[in-house]
Design a protein around this motif. Structure first.
Motif: not given
Length: 127
Positions: A1-12, A97-99, A113-120
């Motif tokens: 199972q592919v796991q996805l981890v997002e980063s880079g968000g913030g206040l701008v 997300a990954a398809q 349509e997407y199968d796996v999602w990150g946590q945001g």
């Protein structure tokens, strides 16, 4: 199972830029189409951008076209979203997300349509 981890968000501030990253846990990341979605408070999940497995095809929501760029580095199992000219209405939690259709040349824009999602990752744009 592919796991996805997002980063880079913030206040701008409005008019500024951010670059989001989405790291995948497996090298087979390179076989799949990927997408970015976002969800603002009290709103439904919204399509932002998608990219085919090779990176040869991309597709954008009208609201971000010309300001956002989706890209991928399959060697590093990473998806990116470069966001320029940010607006307060871009404020949301952003998800990658990954398809799981291998080697599809299509891009996908529907949530189901997407199968796996990150946590945001949270993006906040101040006016």
């Amino acid at each position: 199972q592919v796991q996805l981890v997002e980063s880079g968000g913030g206040l701008v501030q409005a008019g500024g830029s951010l670059r989001l990253s989405c790291a995948a846990s497996q090298r087979i990341f390179g076989n799949y189409a990927m997408g970015w979605f976002r969800q603002a408070p009290g709103q439904e999940l919204e399509f932002v951008a998608s990219i085919s497995w090779s990176g040869g095809s991309t597709y954008y929501a009208d609201s971000v076209k010309g300001r956002f760029t989706i890209s991928r580095d399959n060697a590093k199992h990473t998806l990116f979203l470069q966001m320029n000219s940010l607006r307060p209405e871009d404020t949301a939690v952003y998800y990658c997300a990954a398809q799981f259709t291998p080697y599809s040349s299509r891009t996908y824009y529907r949530v189901h349509e997407y199968d796996v999602w990150g946590q945001g990752t949270q993006v906040t744009v101040s006016s």
